[in-house]
Design a protein around this motif. Sequence first.
Motif, PDB file in Angstrom:
ATOM      1  N   UNK A  37      35.486  44.509  39.235  1.00  0.00           N
ATOM      2  CA  UNK A  37      34.297  44.628  38.514  1.00  0.00           C
ATOM      3  C   UNK A  37      33.252  45.030  39.584  1.00  0.00           C
ATOM      4  N   UNK A  38      32.009  45.438  39.030  1.00  0.00           N
ATOM      5  CA  UNK A  38      31.054  45.797  40.137  1.00  0.00           C
ATOM      6  C   UNK A  38      30.586  44.717  40.507  1.00  0.00           C
ATOM      7  N   UNK A  39      30.438  43.574  39.791  1.00  0.00           N
ATOM      8  CA  UNK A  39      30.096  42.273  40.569  1.00  0.00           C
ATOM      9  C   UNK A  39      30.930  41.251  40.966  1.00  0.00           C
ATOM     10  N   UNK A  85      39.876  38.383  26.061  1.00  0.00           N
ATOM     11  CA  UNK A  85      39.531  39.481  27.037  1.00  0.00           C
ATOM     12  C   UNK A  85      39.456  38.819  28.412  1.00  0.00           C
ATOM     13  N   UNK A  86      39.922  37.883  28.703  1.00  0.00           N
ATOM     14  CA  UNK A  86      39.870  37.052  30.290  1.00  0.00           C
ATOM     15  C   UNK A  86      41.399  36.556  30.427  1.00  0.00           C
ATOM     16  N   UNK A  87      41.706  36.527  31.755  1.00  0.00           N
ATOM     17  CA  UNK A  87      42.711  36.099  32.070  1.00  0.00           C
ATOM     18  C   UNK A  87      42.750  35.457  33.568  1.00  0.00           C
ATOM     19  N   UNK A 119      40.400  37.805  35.696  1.00  0.00           N
ATOM     20  CA  UNK A 119      40.381  39.112  35.400  1.00  0.00           C
ATOM     21  C   UNK A 119      39.727  39.073  33.933  1.00  0.00           C
ATOM     22  N   UNK A 120      38.727  40.259  33.698  1.00  0.00           N
ATOM     23  CA  UNK A 120      38.272  40.654  32.471  1.00  0.00           C
ATOM     24  C   UNK A 120      38.604  41.971  32.191  1.00  0.00           C
ATOM     25  N   UNK A 121      38.548  42.043  30.827  1.00  0.00           N
ATOM     26  CA  UNK A 121      38.872  43.371  30.052  1.00  0.00           C
ATOM     27  C   UNK A 121      37.397  43.857  29.982  1.00  0.00           C
ATOM     28  N   UNK A 122      37.262  45.076  30.570  1.00  0.00           N
ATOM     29  CA  UNK A 122      35.956  45.897  30.390  1.00  0.00           C
ATOM     30  C   UNK A 122      36.064  47.010  29.757  1.00  0.00           C
ATOM     31  N   UNK A 123      35.544  47.510  28.482  1.00  0.00           N
ATOM     32  CA  UNK A 123      35.903  48.801  27.887  1.00  0.00           C
ATOM     33  C   UNK A 123      37.266  49.012  27.872  1.00  0.00           C
ATOM     34  N   UNK A 124      38.041  48.084  27.445  1.00  0.00           N
ATOM     35  CA  UNK A 124      39.681  48.187  27.423  1.00  0.00           C
ATOM     36  C   UNK A 124      40.372  48.328  28.565  1.00  0.00           C
ATOM     37  N   UNK A 125      39.732  48.216  29.652  1.00  0.00           N
ATOM     38  CA  UNK A 125      40.423  48.166  31.114  1.00  0.00           C
ATOM     39  C   UNK A 125      40.308  47.002  31.770  1.00  0.00           C
ATOM     40  N   UNK A 126      41.561  46.458  32.233  1.00  0.00           N
ATOM     41  CA  UNK A 126      41.381  45.157  33.126  1.00  0.00           C
ATOM     42  C   UNK A 126      40.947  45.570  34.413  1.00  0.00           C
TER      43      UNK A 126
END
Length: 148
Positions: A37-39, A85-87, A119-126
């Motif tokens: 992720x960017x952050x 949406x997290x793992x 992990x996070x799912x952002x816009x459908x992408x892990x």
Amino acid sequence: MLSLQEISDRMEIQDLMVRYAHAVDTAQWELLDEIFTPDAHIDYSAMGGAAGGLTETKRFLAAMLPNFPAFQHMIGNSAIALDGDTATARTMCHNPMVVSGGEGPPSLMLCGLWYLDTFVRLDGTWRIKTRLEEKSYVFVAPAAPGTT
């Protein structure tokens, strides 16, 4: 029994970790933008590396890895826990690295560690949001006499 979505999520997360190893082992730092992720916060300090954000991590890897003539990241045994949406995952990594011997023969440094990831799912992408290395071992095998 796992649902089709859970199976898909696990496979996508495992693929993400393989893409990480590929990006690092081929020095394609720009690919890390698609993995983290960017952050993101990435902490390699348990193995003597840097800790920080994605920009700092790419800078650290680009400066440090050229000091090793060869290396590979081999990952496996991922224990993945999904929660929508997290793992989280704990993944084993074996990282052999050739250490230049200067004027003498090189040696082989064997690094064993675990990646502790969220992990996070952002816009459908892990994507990896946090990565923490947990040290298992480091062993330096000296070169055999007469090798170059």
